[in-house]
Write a protein that holds these residues in place. Structure first.
Motif, short mmCIF file in Angstrom:
data_model
loop_
_atom_site.label_atom_id
_atom_site.label_comp_id
_atom_site.label_asym_id
_atom_site.label_seq_id
_atom_site.Cartn_x
_atom_site.Cartn_y
_atom_site.Cartn_z
N LEU A 1 0.82 -1.21 0.00
CA LEU A 1 0.00 0.00 0.00
C LEU A 1 0.85 1.27 0.00
O LEU A 1 0.56 2.21 -0.74
CB LEU A 1 -0.95 -0.01 1.21
CG LEU A 1 -1.85 1.21 1.35
CD1 LEU A 1 -2.71 1.41 0.12
CD2 LEU A 1 -2.71 1.07 2.60
N HIS A 2 1.91 1.30 0.79
CA HIS A 2 2.70 2.54 0.87
C HIS A 2 3.37 2.88 -0.46
O HIS A 2 3.50 4.05 -0.81
CB HIS A 2 3.74 2.48 2.01
CG HIS A 2 4.86 1.52 1.78
ND1 HIS A 2 6.00 1.87 1.12
CD2 HIS A 2 5.00 0.21 2.12
CE1 HIS A 2 6.82 0.82 1.06
NE2 HIS A 2 6.23 -0.20 1.66
N GLU A 3 3.75 1.88 -1.25
CA GLU A 3 4.34 2.16 -2.57
C GLU A 3 3.28 2.65 -3.55
O GLU A 3 3.55 3.51 -4.39
CB GLU A 3 5.04 0.92 -3.12
CG GLU A 3 6.36 0.64 -2.45
CD GLU A 3 7.12 -0.50 -3.11
OE1 GLU A 3 7.04 -0.65 -4.36
OE2 GLU A 3 7.80 -1.24 -2.37
N LEU A 4 2.08 2.11 -3.45
CA LEU A 4 0.99 2.58 -4.31
C LEU A 4 0.61 4.01 -3.95
O LEU A 4 0.43 4.86 -4.82
CB LEU A 4 -0.22 1.65 -4.19
CG LEU A 4 -0.06 0.28 -4.82
CD1 LEU A 4 -1.16 -0.66 -4.36
CD2 LEU A 4 -0.02 0.37 -6.33
N THR A 5 0.51 4.28 -2.65
CA THR A 5 0.14 5.62 -2.19
C THR A 5 1.14 6.66 -2.64
O THR A 5 0.77 7.80 -2.98
CB THR A 5 0.00 5.63 -0.65
OG1 THR A 5 -0.99 4.65 -0.28
CG2 THR A 5 -0.43 6.98 -0.13
N ALA A 6 2.41 6.31 -2.69
CA ALA A 6 3.46 7.26 -3.09
C ALA A 6 3.29 7.74 -4.53
O ALA A 6 3.83 8.78 -4.91
CB ALA A 6 4.83 6.60 -2.91
N GLN A 7 2.51 7.03 -5.33
CA GLN A 7 2.30 7.40 -6.74
C GLN A 7 1.19 8.43 -6.94
O GLN A 7 0.95 8.86 -8.07
CB GLN A 7 1.98 6.14 -7.56
CG GLN A 7 3.03 5.07 -7.49
CD GLN A 7 4.34 5.53 -8.10
OE1 GLN A 7 4.36 6.15 -9.16
NE2 GLN A 7 5.44 5.24 -7.43
#
Length: 109
Positions: A34-40
């Motif tokens: 989730l944190h990598e997706l949110t960073a986008q």
């Protein structure tokens, strides 16, 4: 791993540009937390989670817990319905293109 149970229409799920971008990101990676997706995105974790929930309800996303982290991956199978629907109408585009070519050829003569 979550059970895939389409509670939402796939067309509704892909109608939003953010969800289409999430699908693209997941298609390019095997699995993302989730944190990598949110960073986008320029939105918070909660907003991204809500979009992922909608994709999950349509069967397009599968999640799994790894420790305290939730990881997501794409299940593209429901997109077959969209592909089949578009393919049915592609014959109209082909017909119109053939008519345009004929018209252009007639004008040249």
């Amino acid at each position: 791993m979550s059970e895939i149970n389409p509670l939402r229409d796939v067309y509704d799920a892909i109608a939003d540009p953010t969800r289409r971008q999430l699908i693209r990101l997941l298609a390019e990676a095997e699995e993302l937390p989730l944190h990598e997706l949110t960073a986008q995105f320029q939105m918070g974790r909660t907003a991204v989670s809500k979009h992922l929930t909608i994709l999950k309800e349509a069967g397009l996303v599968v999640d799994r817990k790894v420790g305290r982290e939730t990881r997501y991956r794409l299940n593209a199978t429901p997109l077959r319905e969209v592909q089949d629907w578009v393919a049915f109408y592609s014959r109209f585009w082909s017909t119109n293109m053939m008519r345009l070519v004929q018209l252009l050829e007639e004008e040249e003569e």
